[in-house]
Write a protein that holds these residues in place. Structure first.
Motif, mmCIF file in Angstrom:
data_model
loop_
_atom_site.group_PDB
_atom_site.id
_atom_site.type_symbol
_atom_site.label_atom_id
_atom_site.label_comp_id
_atom_site.label_asym_id
_atom_site.label_seq_id
_atom_site.Cartn_x
_atom_site.Cartn_y
_atom_site.Cartn_z
ATOM 1 N N TRP A 154 16.475 19.692 -38.977
ATOM 2 C CA TRP A 154 17.460 20.711 -39.332
ATOM 3 C C TRP A 154 17.965 20.484 -40.761
ATOM 4 C CZ3 TRP A 154 22.706 19.519 -40.186
ATOM 5 C CH2 TRP A 154 23.521 20.630 -40.430
ATOM 6 N N ALA A 155 18.276 19.236 -41.090
ATOM 7 C CA ALA A 155 18.795 18.925 -42.427
ATOM 8 C C ALA A 155 17.773 19.260 -43.507
ATOM 9 C CB ALA A 155 19.194 17.460 -42.503
ATOM 10 N N GLN A 156 16.496 18.992 -43.246
ATOM 11 C CA GLN A 156 15.445 19.263 -44.231
ATOM 12 C C GLN A 156 15.305 20.752 -44.525
ATOM 13 O OE1 GLN A 156 11.963 17.419 -42.618
ATOM 14 N NE2 GLN A 156 12.620 15.358 -43.189
ATOM 15 N N TRP A 177 22.303 12.012 -45.243
ATOM 16 C CA TRP A 177 21.897 13.298 -45.794
ATOM 17 C C TRP A 177 23.016 13.843 -46.655
ATOM 18 C CZ3 TRP A 177 17.120 15.385 -45.339
ATOM 19 C CH2 TRP A 177 16.256 14.759 -44.431
ATOM 20 N N LYS A 178 22.661 14.335 -47.832
ATOM 21 C CA LYS A 178 23.638 14.851 -48.780
ATOM 22 C C LYS A 178 23.207 16.221 -49.300
ATOM 23 C CE LYS A 178 24.900 10.312 -50.616
ATOM 24 N NZ LYS A 178 25.017 9.523 -51.860
ATOM 25 N N ILE A 179 24.222 16.984 -49.698
ATOM 26 C CA ILE A 179 24.018 18.219 -50.457
ATOM 27 C C ILE A 179 24.924 18.113 -51.675
ATOM 28 C CG2 ILE A 179 24.383 20.714 -50.529
ATOM 29 C CD1 ILE A 179 23.665 20.866 -47.612
ATOM 30 N N ARG A 180 24.328 18.325 -52.853
ATOM 31 C CA ARG A 180 25.068 18.199 -54.111
ATOM 32 C C ARG A 180 25.816 16.879 -54.205
ATOM 33 N NH1 ARG A 180 27.604 24.212 -55.075
ATOM 34 N NH2 ARG A 180 25.612 25.260 -55.274
ATOM 35 N N LEU A 195 17.763 22.873 -44.801
ATOM 36 C CA LEU A 195 18.873 23.357 -45.622
ATOM 37 C C LEU A 195 18.517 23.231 -47.103
ATOM 38 C CD1 LEU A 195 21.824 21.667 -43.715
ATOM 39 C CD2 LEU A 195 21.143 24.063 -43.609
ATOM 40 N N PHE A 248 26.887 14.825 -45.646
ATOM 41 C CA PHE A 248 27.262 15.706 -44.544
ATOM 42 C C PHE A 248 26.719 15.227 -43.202
ATOM 43 C CE2 PHE A 248 23.161 17.437 -45.748
ATOM 44 C CZ PHE A 248 22.582 17.799 -44.538
ATOM 45 N N THR A 253 19.100 19.744 -49.856
ATOM 46 C CA THR A 253 19.431 18.494 -49.181
ATOM 47 C C THR A 253 18.652 17.331 -49.774
ATOM 48 O OG1 THR A 253 17.767 18.862 -47.471
ATOM 49 C CG2 THR A 253 20.015 19.552 -46.973
ATOM 50 N N GLU A 254 19.238 16.157 -49.603
ATOM 51 C CA GLU A 254 18.633 14.929 -50.116
ATOM 52 C C GLU A 254 18.851 13.830 -49.089
ATOM 53 O OE1 GLU A 254 19.317 11.945 -53.920
ATOM 54 O OE2 GLU A 254 20.855 13.419 -53.422
ATOM 55 N N LEU A 255 17.793 13.123 -48.738
ATOM 56 C CA LEU A 255 17.880 11.977 -47.838
ATOM 57 C C LEU A 255 18.068 10.732 -48.682
ATOM 58 C CD1 LEU A 255 17.652 10.504 -45.118
ATOM 59 C CD2 LEU A 255 15.156 10.575 -45.412
#
Length: 85
Positions: free
Chosen positions: A13-15, A33-36, A17, A40, A20-22
């Motif tokens: 699911w995260a991938q 998992w991060k966004i900008r 979005l 999150f 996103t960055e692992l």
């Protein structure tokens, strides 16, 4: 659903979005998992069970915890803004 399935579904699911960055700032055993640049979701193992920590709106956190017994305040996180599944 077992812990492995939970982690696999959460990561998939995260991938999906955008942006996103692992990352692994806490070591190779913890998927963050991060966004900008903002975290999150956090995947880990706690007492032999795989868990997912999610950042959520404070009001959603309360409602989810009241509705589902498998959702608890975020392990090792701010209890108002994080839940653990």
């Amino acid at each position: 659903m077992d812990g492995n399935d939970l982690h696999e579904r959460a990561a998939a699911w995260a991938q999906e979005l955008p942006g996103t960055e692992l990352t692994h700032p806490f070591g190779p055993d913890f998927d963050v998992w991060k966004i900008r640049g903002k975290m999150f979701m956090f995947l880990a193992e706690l007492d032999g069970e795989q868990i997912v920590n999610l950042k959520v709106d404070r009001l959603d956190s309360e409602a989810l915890r009241k509705t589902h017994r498998d959702i608890t305040p975020g392990w090792h996180m701010n209890k108002k803004h994080w839940i653990t599944i």
